[in-house]
Design a protein around this motif. Structure first.
Motif, PDB file in Angstrom:
ATOM      1  N   PRO A  96       0.350   4.734   6.521  1.00 11.88           N
ATOM      2  CA  PRO A  96      -1.110   4.736   6.370  1.00 11.88           C
ATOM      3  C   PRO A  96      -1.802   5.827   7.201  1.00 11.88           C
ATOM      4  O   PRO A  96      -2.943   6.172   6.915  1.00 11.88           O
ATOM      5  CB  PRO A  96      -1.523   3.344   6.847  1.00 11.88           C
ATOM      6  N   GLY A 122      -9.694  11.644   2.464  1.00  9.15           N
ATOM      7  CA  GLY A 122      -8.382  11.035   2.647  1.00  9.15           C
ATOM      8  C   GLY A 122      -8.454   9.707   3.389  1.00  9.15           C
ATOM      9  O   GLY A 122      -7.807   8.733   3.009  1.00  9.15           O
ATOM     10  N   ARG A 124      -1.420   6.789  -0.774  1.00 15.15           N
ATOM     11  CA  ARG A 124      -2.609   6.011  -1.128  1.00 15.15           C
ATOM     12  C   ARG A 124      -2.665   5.575  -2.584  1.00 15.15           C
ATOM     13  O   ARG A 124      -2.889   4.418  -2.871  1.00 15.15           O
ATOM     14  CB  ARG A 124      -3.872   6.769  -0.752  1.00 15.15           C
ATOM     15  N   GLN A 125      -2.527   6.526  -3.557  1.00 13.55           N
ATOM     16  CA  GLN A 125      -2.447   6.130  -4.968  1.00 13.55           C
ATOM     17  C   GLN A 125      -3.612   5.268  -5.434  1.00 13.55           C
ATOM     18  O   GLN A 125      -3.418   4.230  -6.059  1.00 13.55           O
ATOM     19  CB  GLN A 125      -1.135   5.379  -5.249  1.00 13.55           C
ATOM     20  N   VAL A 126      -4.827   5.699  -5.127  1.00 13.97           N
ATOM     21  CA  VAL A 126      -5.980   4.990  -5.675  1.00 13.97           C
ATOM     22  C   VAL A 126      -6.127   5.367  -7.148  1.00 13.97           C
ATOM     23  O   VAL A 126      -5.533   6.325  -7.614  1.00 13.97           O
ATOM     24  CB  VAL A 126      -7.274   5.335  -4.897  1.00 13.97           C
ATOM     25  N   VAL A 146       0.882  -1.168   0.000  1.00 13.89           N
ATOM     26  CA  VAL A 146       0.000   0.000   0.000  1.00 13.89           C
ATOM     27  C   VAL A 146       0.920   1.218   0.000  1.00 13.89           C
ATOM     28  O   VAL A 146       1.551   1.516   1.003  1.00 13.89           O
ATOM     29  CB  VAL A 146      -0.905   0.028   1.255  1.00 13.89           C
ATOM     30  N   GLN A 196      -9.931   7.063   1.184  1.00 14.25           N
ATOM     31  CA  GLN A 196      -8.962   6.634   0.165  1.00 14.25           C
ATOM     32  C   GLN A 196      -7.933   5.680   0.770  1.00 14.25           C
ATOM     33  O   GLN A 196      -7.500   4.736   0.126  1.00 14.25           O
ATOM     34  CB  GLN A 196      -8.247   7.849  -0.445  1.00 14.25           C
ATOM     35  N   GLN A 197      -7.545   5.944   2.013  1.00  8.25           N
ATOM     36  CA  GLN A 197      -6.587   5.054   2.672  1.00  8.25           C
ATOM     37  C   GLN A 197      -7.203   3.674   2.872  1.00  8.25           C
ATOM     38  O   GLN A 197      -6.559   2.648   2.648  1.00  8.25           O
ATOM     39  CB  GLN A 197      -6.153   5.636   4.015  1.00  8.25           C
ATOM     40  N   LEU A 225       2.766  -1.560   4.356  1.00 10.53           N
ATOM     41  CA  LEU A 225       2.006  -0.306   4.370  1.00 10.53           C
ATOM     42  C   LEU A 225       2.956   0.858   4.580  1.00 10.53           C
ATOM     43  O   LEU A 225       3.766   0.840   5.506  1.00 10.53           O
ATOM     44  CB  LEU A 225       0.972  -0.327   5.501  1.00 10.53           C
ATOM     45  N   GLU A 271       2.798   4.976  -0.307  1.00 14.06           N
ATOM     46  CA  GLU A 271       2.665   6.273   0.336  1.00 14.06           C
ATOM     47  C   GLU A 271       1.722   7.145  -0.495  1.00 14.06           C
ATOM     48  O   GLU A 271       1.768   7.125  -1.717  1.00 14.06           O
ATOM     49  CB  GLU A 271       4.055   6.913   0.375  1.00 14.06           C
ATOM     50  N   ALA A 313      -7.205   1.990  -0.418  1.00  9.55           N
ATOM     51  CA  ALA A 313      -5.869   1.515  -0.807  1.00  9.55           C
ATOM     52  C   ALA A 313      -5.535   0.213  -0.079  1.00  9.55           C
ATOM     53  O   ALA A 313      -4.996  -0.722  -0.671  1.00  9.55           O
ATOM     54  CB  ALA A 313      -4.826   2.584  -0.513  1.00  9.55           C
TER      55      ALA A 313
END
Lengths: 233, 290
Positions: free
Chosen positions: A160, A136, A85-87, A81, A139-140, A157, A83, A143
């Motif tokens: 997170p 945010g 989040r990068q969804v 996962v 999203q976390q 992770l 840094e 992710a």
């Protein structure tokens, strides 16, 4: 389960990590703490294959994986996962989760997705929303949920808790702790050292690319020097 | 009235071709950040190979399938031989490589097919269809219908299949795409192959109207790129809209002003739109919560 030995690497001519060795066992939660720029993210990126190592070895279940491209490491049971989040912003929550199980051709995808929704009920309410429109914290969760869709044996992770409200930090770290108790090997990178060490069994302290301390988390939490340096006391 | 209709029909027909070229640009751009300036050559290959294969006596359908096949092979070869070896070079470097590929393909076509224009007969009939006084070539309906079908297929591939979602995921976030197990190399192969197929389809459909020669790709790539920019780089719908608008602007200015200025008008219109809306008509503004 995951063993990294003598890892060195960085970006081009700049070496960021030097001779790092860490290991995580099955059902064990291990924290990697250290200040910004210490090399934590670089180590995770090297383990998941996003960037090459210049030296050292990475083993998963005893088998070397350092030569594999990133997507084949996922196939071996490694999830990361990243840094920030990068969804997949324009895609829906459901599509993000479906892609998490990209390598999984079998039909239990929807069952796995329901399990993620059980873990993070906030996501179930937003299943058709674009991932980029989530808060945010959501999203976390997404992710992490996306990483869980690949049924990993090792979960890494990266920060997170970054940028999240304190109550959300607790929710997410509680979930991470639960995953470890259920049998997953977890490597948790955090600047929030106290929170990470409280749920971890062991911890590594990393400074300017080198491991300076490795101990069980109780001992690290009591360490005077560490408290002064990282725990803000 | 008949005149206006005539221009609109012409505009939509040529606009369809621009739209398909723009769609090809979009597919590769989204997956890689690269603008493939050899995109116009796929249109040339589609037309040329169809001409060559029908000249050998193959039926039109078989020649068209062959042309798409050749184009896909060329597209994949471009990726493997020219783009992939550049590795992590900056997009600008790779864009310049694709310009080199485009020049190479034009040269190869000149050697293989000569410098003259080539044509094939219209697929249905040579008689134009009269609509309210406007004479529309039957081939124009095929161009428009074929474009609609190809873009619908493209949309279904992207929205309804897992590999399409993988393409969109790669476009949205390449790092995360790798982390869910998407093989970026395979995605790029599909993007280049798909893009080549789309371009070839445009070339096959339009060659009976516009004829083809070794260098038609140059202008088509410029127009297709302008169309993609006009619609908003990266948006498939924008590419379609941009292509049709560009075609209409061109046909109307050729009709009412002078055909000498049609290219200038089309580019000026694009320039004007980009001044007012830098992201294009349907371009996504890069909004993301963090």
């Amino acid at each position: 389960m995951l063993e990294v030995s003598g890892a060195s690497g960085g970006y081009g001519p700049i070496q960021v990590i030097h001779d790092l060795s860490v290991s995580v066992d099955k059902a064990e939660l291990v924290a990697l703490v250290g200040s910004n720029g210490a090399g934590k993210t670089t180590l995770l990126r090297a383990i998941s294959g996003l960037q090459p190592l210049t030296g050292g070895e990475i083993r998963l279940d005893g088998e070397p994986i350092g030569h594999l491209p990133a997507h084949l490491r996922v196939a071996r049971g490694l999830a990361h996962v990243p840094e920030g989040r990068q969804v997949f912003g324009p895609l829906s929550v459901e599509d993000n989760l479906r892609l998490g199980a990209y390598l999984n051709r079998s039909d239990n995808v929807s069952r796995k997705r329901d399990r993620v929704f059980d873990l993070f009920p906030a996501l179930a309410e937003k299943r058709r929303a674009a991932a980029g429109s989530l808060s945010g914290g959501q999203q976390q969760m997404l992710a992490i949920g996306r990483a869980l869709m690949s049924s990993p044996r090792v979960l890494m992770l990266d920060e997170p808790s970054m940028g999240l409200a304190p109550n959300l930090v607790d929710t997410i770290l509680d979930t991470v702790g639960q995953l470890a108790r259920d049998g997953m090997a977890i490597l948790l990178v955090e600047q929030n050292a106290v929170a990470a060490l409280r749920i971890a069994a062991r911890g590594y302290v990393i400074e300017t690319g080198r491991i300076t301390q490795a101990d069980n988390s109780g001992a690290l939490l009591r360490d005077e020097r560490l408290r002064a340096a990282y725990l803000g006391e | 009235m008949a005149e206006l209709l005539q221009y609109i029909a012409t505009g939509i027909t040529i606009g369809s071709v621009y739209a398909l070229v723009a769609l090809g640009f979009t597919l590769i751009y989204n997956c890689s950040g690269i603008v493939n300036f050899a995109q116009g050559e796929f249109v040339m290959i589609g037309g040329m190979v169809t001409v060559a294969l029908t000249a050998y006596g193959l039926p039109l359908e078989a020649a068209a399938v062959g042309a798409v096949g050749v184009s896909i092979v060329v597209g994949i070869a471009i990726y493997i031989l020219a783009v992939a070896p550049a590795g992590r070079a900056s997009p600008v470097t790779v864009i310049i490589i694709t310009i080199g590929v485009s020049i190479f393909l034009r040269g190869a076509a000149q050697v293989l097919f000569g410098k003259q224009f080539h044509g094939v007969k219209p697929f249905l009939s040579e008689q134009p269809v009269m609509i309210l006084g406007a004479a529309v070539q039957s081939q124009a309906f095929l161009v428009i219908g074929g474009t609609a079908a190809a873009s619908l297929l493209f949309w279904i591939l992207l929205e309804r299949t897992l590999i399409g979602k993988a393409l969109m995921a790669t476009a949205a976030n390449r790092l995360a795409a790798q982390l869910v197990g998407i093989n970026l190399r395979r995605v790029m192969l599909i993007a280049f192959g798909g893009s080549a197929a789309i371009g070839a389809i445009a070339g096959i459909l339009v060659t009976p109207i516009t004829l083809t020669s070794y260098d038609v790709g140059t202008m088509l790539a410029l127009k297709g790129f302008a169309a993609a920019m006009l619609g908003g780089m990266g948006s498939p719908l924008g590419a379609m809209a941009g292509g049709l608008l560009l075609g209409l602007a061109e046909a109307l200015s050729a009709g009412y002003l002078s055909s000498a200025y049609k290219d200038a008008i089309a580019f000026l219109a694009t320039f004007a739109v980009l001044l007012l809306a830098p992201n294009g008509l349907l371009g996504r503004r890069s909004v993301n919560r963090v």
